[in-house]
Design a protein around this motif. Structure first.
Motif, PDB file in Angstrom:
ATOM      1  N   TYR B 236       0.847  -1.202   0.000  1.00  8.49           N
ATOM      2  CA  TYR B 236       0.000   0.000   0.000  1.00  8.49           C
ATOM      3  C   TYR B 236       0.882   1.252   0.000  1.00  8.49           C
ATOM      4  CZ  TYR B 236      -3.603  -3.323   1.490  1.00  8.49           C
ATOM      5  OH  TYR B 236      -4.465  -4.385   1.580  1.00  8.49           O
ATOM      6  N   PRO B 237       1.502   1.557  -1.142  1.00  8.49           N
ATOM      7  CA  PRO B 237       2.465   2.672  -1.162  1.00  8.49           C
ATOM      8  C   PRO B 237       1.834   4.030  -0.826  1.00  8.49           C
ATOM      9  CG  PRO B 237       2.043   1.806  -3.391  1.00  8.49           C
ATOM     10  CD  PRO B 237       1.421   0.846  -2.425  1.00  8.49           C
ATOM     11  N   VAL B 238       0.595   4.243  -1.256  1.00 11.84           N
ATOM     12  CA  VAL B 238      -0.035   5.548  -0.995  1.00 11.84           C
ATOM     13  C   VAL B 238      -0.250   5.727   0.503  1.00 11.84           C
ATOM     14  CG1 VAL B 238      -2.092   6.969  -1.423  1.00 11.84           C
ATOM     15  CG2 VAL B 238      -1.162   5.525  -3.259  1.00 11.84           C
ATOM     16  N   PHE B 239      -0.739   4.682   1.142  1.00 11.81           N
ATOM     17  CA  PHE B 239      -0.981   4.687   2.592  1.00 11.81           C
ATOM     18  C   PHE B 239       0.328   4.888   3.350  1.00 11.81           C
ATOM     19  CE2 PHE B 239      -0.964   2.080   6.485  1.00 11.81           C
ATOM     20  CZ  PHE B 239      -1.990   2.662   7.199  1.00 11.81           C
ATOM     21  N   ALA B 240       1.347   4.150   2.953  1.00 11.09           N
ATOM     22  CA  ALA B 240       2.625   4.220   3.676  1.00 11.09           C
ATOM     23  C   ALA B 240       3.243   5.621   3.581  1.00 11.09           C
ATOM     24  CB  ALA B 240       3.589   3.168   3.136  1.00 11.09           C
ATOM     25  N   ARG B 241       3.070   6.247   2.437  1.00  9.58           N
ATOM     26  CA  ARG B 241       3.590   7.597   2.251  1.00  9.58           C
ATOM     27  C   ARG B 241       2.857   8.569   3.176  1.00  9.58           C
ATOM     28  NH1 ARG B 241       2.529   8.246  -3.191  1.00  9.58           N
ATOM     29  NH2 ARG B 241       4.167   6.747  -3.626  1.00  9.58           N
ATOM     30  N   GLN B 242       1.508   8.422   3.225  1.00 12.32           N
ATOM     31  CA  GLN B 242       0.702   9.345   4.028  1.00 12.32           C
ATOM     32  C   GLN B 242       0.941   9.159   5.526  1.00 12.32           C
ATOM     33  OE1 GLN B 242      -3.318   8.533   2.817  1.00 12.32           O
ATOM     34  NE2 GLN B 242      -3.180   9.816   0.989  1.00 12.32           N
ATOM     35  N   VAL B 243       0.976   7.910   5.971  1.00 13.84           N
ATOM     36  CA  VAL B 243       0.987   7.648   7.411  1.00 13.84           C
ATOM     37  C   VAL B 243       2.410   7.594   7.960  1.00 13.84           C
ATOM     38  CG1 VAL B 243       0.358   5.971   9.196  1.00 13.84           C
ATOM     39  CG2 VAL B 243      -1.230   6.484   7.325  1.00 13.84           C
ATOM     40  N   PHE B 244       3.303   6.957   7.238  1.00 15.15           N
ATOM     41  CA  PHE B 244       4.654   6.752   7.764  1.00 15.15           C
ATOM     42  C   PHE B 244       5.698   7.605   7.053  1.00 15.15           C
ATOM     43  CE2 PHE B 244       2.455   2.568   8.333  1.00 15.15           C
ATOM     44  CZ  PHE B 244       2.308   2.661   9.705  1.00 15.15           C
ATOM     45  N   GLY B 245       5.295   8.274   5.993  1.00 13.53           N
ATOM     46  CA  GLY B 245       6.225   9.116   5.262  1.00 13.53           C
ATOM     47  C   GLY B 245       7.363   8.347   4.620  1.00 13.53           C
ATOM     48  N   ILE B 246       7.078   7.088   4.238  1.00 12.79           N
ATOM     49  CA  ILE B 246       8.144   6.314   3.595  1.00 12.79           C
ATOM     50  C   ILE B 246       7.704   5.830   2.218  1.00 12.79           C
ATOM     51  CG2 ILE B 246       9.099   5.564   5.795  1.00 12.79           C
ATOM     52  CD1 ILE B 246       7.894   2.776   5.159  1.00 12.79           C
ATOM     53  N   GLU B 247       8.691   5.519   1.403  1.00 11.90           N
ATOM     54  CA  GLU B 247       8.468   5.029   0.041  1.00 11.90           C
ATOM     55  C   GLU B 247       8.784   3.536   0.010  1.00 11.90           C
ATOM     56  OE1 GLU B 247       7.349   6.971  -2.448  1.00 11.90           O
ATOM     57  OE2 GLU B 247       7.350   8.737  -1.143  1.00 11.90           O
ATOM     58  N   PRO B 248       8.165   2.808  -0.937  1.00 11.95           N
ATOM     59  CA  PRO B 248       8.531   1.395  -1.071  1.00 11.95           C
ATOM     60  C   PRO B 248      10.011   1.257  -1.436  1.00 11.95           C
ATOM     61  CG  PRO B 248       6.957   2.048  -2.792  1.00 11.95           C
ATOM     62  CD  PRO B 248       7.136   3.226  -1.880  1.00 11.95           C
ATOM     63  N   ALA B 249      10.627   0.188  -0.928  1.00 13.15           N
ATOM     64  CA  ALA B 249      12.023  -0.075  -1.277  1.00 13.15           C
ATOM     65  C   ALA B 249      12.120  -0.346  -2.772  1.00 13.15           C
ATOM     66  CB  ALA B 249      12.527  -1.287  -0.489  1.00 13.15           C
ATOM     67  N   ALA B 250      13.224   0.082  -3.376  1.00 14.77           N
ATOM     68  CA  ALA B 250      13.404  -0.165  -4.812  1.00 14.77           C
ATOM     69  C   ALA B 250      13.415  -1.666  -5.062  1.00 14.77           C
ATOM     70  CB  ALA B 250      14.717   0.456  -5.272  1.00 14.77           C
ATOM     71  N   ALA B 251      12.799  -2.071  -6.154  1.00 12.87           N
ATOM     72  CA  ALA B 251      12.691  -3.506  -6.459  1.00 12.87           C
ATOM     73  C   ALA B 251      14.066  -4.074  -6.767  1.00 12.87           C
ATOM     74  CB  ALA B 251      11.752  -3.716  -7.636  1.00 12.87           C
TER      75      ALA B 251
END
Lengths: 279, 251
Positions: B236-251
């Motif tokens: 859930y990248p959108v959620f993680a950005r909003q709540v935790f301020g983090i981005e998904p790790a690069a694949a």
């Protein structure tokens, strides 16, 4: 049975008659037959009965269903869920249901799977737990509650088998014999078993025989079940071969399709005005 | 409450409460578009040292099935799924869930996505946790317009599973299966009983002692904001950005 090797998605879509019952999978993997769907729109096919296995609720699959509904190709949708997932509701689908122009046959995922498995086995119906007391049950004349013949006081639901006329999907690869490799996406195998015709676009056609490789063969739909296929890289757009989805393309579609007029403009630009060379 | 805990986000309190409901579960599945339940389930997984297995639907990276989409339902039918989450456009006081729409079906003033696996999993999964992040009289109603899945069943209907709780942005309810009614369990920090009553369309029971939903302690917060946040960002990248301020790790 010989698999027809056709030139492109348009040639495959030409085999789909108006009024056909069409099976499509949920679009979790790169299996959304968007190119064939857009060709059905271009041809002006009508009265399709779509069966989603068991949903079209990923961005690309929801978008494909939404386009077919918005373009007037669809008479009914049997489904357990239609949406663009995290991006929101499917705009033309929602509008058609509200307007009363689309029949929705509401289902629940395991019932679709169970009924499809019965269809794949050539059986008339199957049994499933759950369902009893839901309004889904109340509105389905192809579901029934019976007494379990093997246990006392145990009501159980029976579901009429699902056998689509035509299955459409995109797959990563096929060989020149028409064997289609589907990875772990086994819903496609069940669907091909249950359907009268299976039409497939593939990302690439490889040399050799996929059935002769013991590590690949368990993930292959044998050519016996495949009616016709075409090599059509990118035919699962806005899904991409690496498994990701072009969400900007989906968002642009959703924004346009908020209104009937915007949807018509989107069709004009992406379906009717698409240069042949881009297909 | 220490100074460091005053900036705890509501999502973190809700996820920790969910993790508390999952103690001892061997296998928890999280449905589509359920980031806070996903966070709670991954927290339960981290706390249990991996003992609680978590499957998050929607990606082959976060599920283990090799037999197609029916495998989740097949394993649930065999009793191999202990907990699942359901939401609804409407949820009523009998824990009936409506995922289909508003209006006199099949007519719809509002059409939602559909019932997904609810009409089966609600019957066979022992701990179903209901969630709804808009706690209003519009969503928590006296009677749903359409029963996607019933909260309780007639005697004789095979029903090993069902709802155990409902968590919202205001509070946590227990579900009492015998009575077929919710009982308020705890109010989230800053929420009053009056506020819950004003915004709930159904009658519910009160506990002997009304608690406050716990604010996660420092250890729990570091798990949520560390490994759990990194794992949820992949799904859930959108959620993680909003709540935790983090981005998904690069694949």
């Amino acid at each position: 049975m010989t698999v027809q090797h056709l030139a492109d998605a348009a040639s495959l879509a030409a085999l789909v008659p108006s009024g056909a019952r069409i099976g499509v999978t949920k679009g979790e993997q790169t299996d959304v037959p968007m190119a064939m769907a857009l060709e059905l729109v271009r041809r002006g096919v009508t009265d399709l009965d779509l069966v989603t296995i068991p949903t079209c609720a990923f961005p690309a699959s929801g978008m494909m269903l939404d386009i077919l509904v918005g373009a007037g190709c669809v008479r009914s949708v049997e489904t357990s869920g239609v949406s663009m997932s995290e991006l929101g509701a499917a705009p033309r689908f929602s509008a058609a249901v509200k307007a009363g122009t689309l029949k929705v046959v509401d289902a629940t995922c395991p019932a679709v799977y169970a009924a499809l498995q019965a269809g794949a086995k050539g059986q008339p119906f199957t049994a499933l737990r759950g369902l009893i007391g839901s309004d889904l049950m109340a509105h389905r004349d192809d579901w029934a509650v019976v007494a379990n013949p093997f246990e006392a006081d145990d009501p159980v639901a029976l579901l009429k088998a699902i056998n689509p006329d035509v299955t459409l999907f995109h797959a990563p690869m096929a060989d020149r014999h028409g064997n289609v490799w589907i990875g772990r996406n086994r819903d496609l195998l069940t669907l091909a078993h249950a359907s009268d015709m299976t039409l497939v676009t593939v990302e690439r056609i490889v040399d050799g025989d996929l059935m002769e490789d013991e590590t690949l063969a368990p993930a292959v739909i044998p050519n016996f079940y495949v009616t016709a296929l075409a090599e059509a890289p990118g035919a699962c757009w806005p899904q991409q071969a690496d498994g990701t989805t072009d969400l900007d393309a989906v968002r642009a579609y959703m924004s346009a399709a908020r209104t009937e007029e915007g949807f018509r403009d989107w069709l004009a630009a992406h379906v009717f005005a698409r240069p042949e060379a881009a297909e | 409450m220490s100074a460091g805990e005053t900036d705890v986000r509501p999502e973190e309190i809700q996820a920790a409460a969910i993790a508390g409901l999952l103690e001892g579960a061997r296998h928890v599945a999280v449905g589509m578009v359920s980031p806070i339940p996903g966070t709670g389930a991954l927290l339960a997984n981290e706390r249990s040292g991996g003992g609680t297995r978590v499957s998050i639907l929607g990606s082959k990276k976060t599920t283990f099935w090799t037999n197609g989409g029916s495998e989740l339902f097949d394993l649930a039918g065999r009793g191999r799924l202990d907990a699942f989450f359901l939401s609804g456009g409407q949820i009523d006081g009998g824990a009936n869930v409506n995922l289909v729409g508003v209006g006199d079906y099949p007519e719809a003033k509002v059409r939602w996505s559909g019932s997904f696996g609810s009409a089966y999993l609600y019957f066979v999964v022992p701990r179903v946790i209901l969630f709804r992040w808009e706690h209003t009289r519009r969503t928590l109603v006296e009677k749903v317009d359409f029963v996607s899945a019933p909260g309780t069943s007639e005697p004789g209907v095979h029903r090993p599973g069902g709802p155990i709780a409902l968590i919202t942005n205001l509070c946590l309810f227990d579900f009492q299966r015998e009575a077929g009614r919710f009982r308020l369990k705890s109010l989230h920090p800053g929420v009053t009983l009056e506020e819950v009553r004003d915004n709930t369309g159904f009658d519910f029971d009160l506990p002997e002692h009304l608690a406050e939903t716990p604010t996660p302690d420092a250890d729990t917060l570091s798990l949520i904001r560390g490994p759990v946040a990194r794992r949820i960002a992949d799904v859930y990248p959108v959620f993680a950005r909003q709540v935790f301020g983090i981005e998904p790790a690069a694949a």
